[in-house]
Write an enzyme that holds these catalytic residues in place. Structure first.
Site, PDB file in Angstrom:
ATOM      1  N   SER A 173       0.862  -1.195   0.000  1.00 16.41           N
ATOM      2  CA  SER A 173       0.000   0.000   0.000  1.00 16.41           C
ATOM      3  C   SER A 173       0.889   1.232   0.000  1.00 16.41           C
ATOM      4  O   SER A 173       2.038   1.181   0.456  1.00 16.41           O
ATOM      5  CB  SER A 173      -0.864   0.007   1.273  1.00 16.41           C
ATOM      6  OG  SER A 173      -1.518   1.246   1.443  1.00 16.41           O
ATOM      7  N   TYR A 225      -1.111  -1.347  10.361  1.00 15.68           N
ATOM      8  CA  TYR A 225      -1.383  -1.450   8.924  1.00 15.68           C
ATOM      9  C   TYR A 225      -0.181  -0.961   8.096  1.00 15.68           C
ATOM     10  O   TYR A 225       0.360  -1.707   7.259  1.00 15.68           O
ATOM     11  CB  TYR A 225      -2.654  -0.680   8.550  1.00 15.68           C
ATOM     12  CG  TYR A 225      -3.046  -0.891   7.109  1.00 15.68           C
ATOM     13  CD1 TYR A 225      -3.716  -2.053   6.722  1.00 15.68           C
ATOM     14  CD2 TYR A 225      -2.712   0.030   6.119  1.00 15.68           C
ATOM     15  CE1 TYR A 225      -4.051  -2.281   5.397  1.00 15.68           C
ATOM     16  CE2 TYR A 225      -3.049  -0.188   4.801  1.00 15.68           C
ATOM     17  CZ  TYR A 225      -3.715  -1.334   4.442  1.00 15.68           C
ATOM     18  OH  TYR A 225      -4.041  -1.566   3.121  1.00 15.68           O
TER      19      TYR A 225
HETATM   20  N1  LIG Z   1      -8.827  -0.725  -1.064  1.00 20.92           N
HETATM   21  C1  LIG Z   1      -7.814   0.070  -0.815  1.00 20.92           C
HETATM   22  O1  LIG Z   1      -7.957   1.320  -0.739  1.00 20.92           O
HETATM   23  C2  LIG Z   1      -6.439  -0.500  -0.646  1.00 20.92           C
HETATM   24  C3  LIG Z   1      -6.223  -1.842  -0.403  1.00 20.92           C
HETATM   25  N2  LIG Z   1      -4.939  -2.295  -0.271  1.00 20.92           N
HETATM   26  C4  LIG Z   1      -4.676  -3.707   0.000  1.00 20.92           C
HETATM   27  O2  LIG Z   1      -5.244  -4.488  -1.031  1.00 20.92           O
HETATM   28  C5  LIG Z   1      -5.472  -5.816  -0.559  1.00 20.92           C
HETATM   29  C6  LIG Z   1      -6.855  -6.266  -1.005  1.00 20.92           C
HETATM   30  O3  LIG Z   1      -7.813  -5.428  -0.380  1.00 20.92           O
HETATM   31  P1  LIG Z   1      -9.131  -4.934  -1.130  1.00 20.92           P
HETATM   32  O4  LIG Z   1      -9.369  -5.712  -2.342  1.00 20.92           O
HETATM   33  O5  LIG Z   1      -9.065  -3.462  -1.221  1.00 20.92           O
HETATM   34  O6  LIG Z   1     -10.205  -5.272   0.018  1.00 20.92           O
HETATM   35  P2  LIG Z   1     -11.500  -6.228   0.005  1.00 20.92           P
HETATM   36  O7  LIG Z   1     -12.062  -6.096   1.375  1.00 20.92           O
HETATM   37  O8  LIG Z   1     -12.363  -5.914  -1.159  1.00 20.92           O
HETATM   38  O9  LIG Z   1     -10.877  -7.686  -0.204  1.00 20.92           O
HETATM   39  C7  LIG Z   1     -10.092  -8.272   0.816  1.00 20.92           C
HETATM   40  C8  LIG Z   1      -9.889  -9.736   0.501  1.00 20.92           C
HETATM   41  O10 LIG Z   1      -9.081 -10.321   1.547  1.00 20.92           O
HETATM   42  C9  LIG Z   1      -9.741 -11.485   2.030  1.00 20.92           C
HETATM   43  N3  LIG Z   1      -9.431 -11.703   3.440  1.00 20.92           N
HETATM   44  C10 LIG Z   1      -9.536 -10.835   4.466  1.00 20.92           C
HETATM   45  N4  LIG Z   1      -9.242 -11.448   5.627  1.00 20.92           N
HETATM   46  C11 LIG Z   1      -8.950 -12.742   5.315  1.00 20.92           C
HETATM   47  C12 LIG Z   1      -8.617 -13.884   6.085  1.00 20.92           C
HETATM   48  N5  LIG Z   1      -8.526 -13.839   7.437  1.00 20.92           N
HETATM   49  N6  LIG Z   1      -8.390 -15.052   5.451  1.00 20.92           N
HETATM   50  C13 LIG Z   1      -8.510 -15.144   4.102  1.00 20.92           C
HETATM   51  N7  LIG Z   1      -8.831 -14.094   3.318  1.00 20.92           N
HETATM   52  C14 LIG Z   1      -9.065 -12.907   3.922  1.00 20.92           C
HETATM   53  C15 LIG Z   1     -11.233 -11.196   1.820  1.00 20.92           C
HETATM   54  O11 LIG Z   1     -11.964 -12.411   1.687  1.00 20.92           O
HETATM   55  P3  LIG Z   1     -12.960 -13.058   2.760  1.00 20.92           P
HETATM   56  O12 LIG Z   1     -13.609 -11.951   3.521  1.00 20.92           O
HETATM   57  O13 LIG Z   1     -13.890 -13.856   1.895  1.00 20.92           O
HETATM   58  O14 LIG Z   1     -12.076 -13.910   3.595  1.00 20.92           O
HETATM   59  C16 LIG Z   1     -11.193 -10.501   0.463  1.00 20.92           C
HETATM   60  O15 LIG Z   1     -11.144 -11.453  -0.555  1.00 20.92           O
HETATM   61  C17 LIG Z   1      -5.280  -5.761   0.967  1.00 20.92           C
HETATM   62  O16 LIG Z   1      -4.044  -6.336   1.302  1.00 20.92           O
HETATM   63  C18 LIG Z   1      -5.283  -4.263   1.275  1.00 20.92           C
HETATM   64  O17 LIG Z   1      -4.535  -3.968   2.419  1.00 20.92           O
HETATM   65  C19 LIG Z   1      -3.855  -1.484  -0.408  1.00 20.92           C
HETATM   66  C20 LIG Z   1      -4.024  -0.167  -0.645  1.00 20.92           C
HETATM   67  C21 LIG Z   1      -5.316   0.443  -0.786  1.00 20.92           C
HETATM   68  N1  LIG Z   2      -5.300   3.429   1.576  1.00 21.63           N
HETATM   69  C1  LIG Z   2      -6.066   2.471   2.306  1.00 21.63           C
HETATM   70  C2  LIG Z   2      -5.337   1.213   2.432  1.00 21.63           C
HETATM   71  O1  LIG Z   2      -4.205   0.977   2.131  1.00 21.63           O
HETATM   72  C3  LIG Z   2      -6.412   2.977   3.681  1.00 21.63           C
HETATM   73  O2  LIG Z   2      -5.489   3.111   4.482  1.00 21.63           O
HETATM   74  O3  LIG Z   2      -7.571   3.237   3.927  1.00 21.63           O
END
Ligand SMILES: NC(=O)C1=CN([C@@H]2O[C@H](COP(=O)(O)OP(=O)(O)OC[C@H]3O[C@@H](n4cnc5c(N)ncnc54)[C@H](OP(=O)(O)O)[C@@H]3O)[C@@H](O)[C@H]2O)C=CC1
Ligand SMILES: N[C@@H](C=O)C(=O)O
Length: 268
Positions: A142, A156
């Site tokens: 991120s 985070y």
């Molecule tokens: N959205 C944003 O603004 C940003 C996101 N990110 C990063 O991107 C990545 C994806 O996030 P994003 O797509 O945005 O978020 P979402 O919430 O849309 O997706 C998150 C995914 O992670 C899975 N997940 C969460 N906890 C677990 C667990 N304990 N075991 C297995 N799977 C898990 C969820 O599946 P399920 O709930 O079915 O388990 C889901 O598929 C993350 O690492 C996040 O930190 C980075 C920068 C910005």
């Molecule tokens: N930018 C997002 C995740 O990386 C947030 O901090 O909300």
């Protein structure tokens, strides 16, 4: 770019950026193993990938807060003679609030999902990739991992900074073995992330130019790993922020992040 016949393992594939990775990899011909907790969503996506792209796709429901999950997933794949050539470490969430406000168990599980499971998956797939002389490892970090830490969601940024540094070391160790490694550092991206951590009302007040769709983040990330670009920041706004944070004196950058992040980090 074609990955026809190769297997990809995508964590966090039931939503957002992970689901977008699975779709792009399927479109590029890769067979995809999908990991997350929500089985039904994974099975629906697996069906979609088989139908739309003629690839093989498997749903592997697992909770990555369980330290045994990565071994169990790789064992299940190996029983099917599947060895991933592409790993997308992406599963994640944000734990709101100040550090002292959550119990140790919540922090421990957070570190297991966001740090340890990433390192464990890499350790499991890397020897095979090196042996075959081909591997792609994409770790979804991120912008928060490139800027100074701020109040709230304490671990985070630290977990994402770990991924950046870990990816740089992996890239240096493995480039001659045909394994390319990229840490992707998205800024705000439309997904379920801010619904899950209940910051949607706060982030909705931010200007739209600060946000990206998951598709372009993933397209950029896959192009970056092919180019051998080790730390990739998608989008012009995010690139500007990353540049500014390097250009400013450290104390100014910390103050700017502190002021800005108070707008979207939950502190209670
Ligand atoms: N959205 C944003 O603004 C940003 C996101 N990110 C990063 O991107 C990545 C994806 O996030 P994003 O797509 O945005 O978020 P979402 O919430 O849309 O997706 C998150 C995914 O992670 C899975 N997940 C969460 N906890 C677990 C667990 N304990 N075991 C297995 N799977 C898990 C969820 O599946 P399920 O709930 O079915 O388990 C889901 O598929 C993350 O690492 C996040 O930190 C980075 C920068 C910005
Ligand atoms: N930018 C997002 C995740 O990386 C947030 O901090 O909300």
């Amino acid at each position: 770019m074609t990955y026809r016949g190769r297997w990809a393992l995508v964590t966090g594939a039931s939503a957002g950026i992970g689901a977008a990775f699975a779709r792009r990899l399927g479109a590029a011909g890769a067979n995809v193993a999908l990991v997350a907790r929500r089985r039904e969503r994974l099975e629906t996506l697996a069906g979609e990938l088989r139908r739309d792209h003629g690839v093989d796709a498997r749903a592997l429901p697992a909770d990555l807060a369980d330290p045994a999950a990565p071994d169990a997933i790789l064992d299940a794949l190996s029983r099917e003679r599947i060895a991933p050539d592409i790993l997308v470490n992406n599963a994640g969430y944000g734990l709101p609030g100040y550090y002292h406000a959550s119990p140790w168990r919540a922090h421990r599980e957070f570190l297991q999902v966001m740090v340890t499971s990433y390192a464990h998956f890499v350790r499991l797939v890397l020897p095979g990739m090196r042996e075959r002389g081909f591997g792609r490892i994409v770790q979804v970090a991120s912008l928060a991992g490139l800027v100074p830490g701020s109040a709230g969601h304490t671990l985070y940024g630290a977990s994402k900074a770990f991924l950046v540094s870990f990816s740089q070391s992996l890239a240096a160790e493995n480039e001659e073995a045909g394994v390319k490694v990229t840490a992707v550092c998205p800024g705000f991206t439309y997904s379920e992330f801010h619904d899950v951590n209940a910051t949607r009302p706060l982030v909705s007040k931010l200007p739209k130019y600060m946000f990206m769709e998951a598709g372009p983040v993933v397209d950029g990330a896959l192009a970056a790993v092919e180019r051998g670009h080790v730390v990739y920041v998608p989008g012009l706004w995010n690139k500007y922020v990353a540049w500014l944070m390097k250009a400013l004196p450290r104390t100014w950058a910390a103050k700017a992040v502190r002021r800005q992040s108070a707008k979207f980090r939950r502190s209670e």
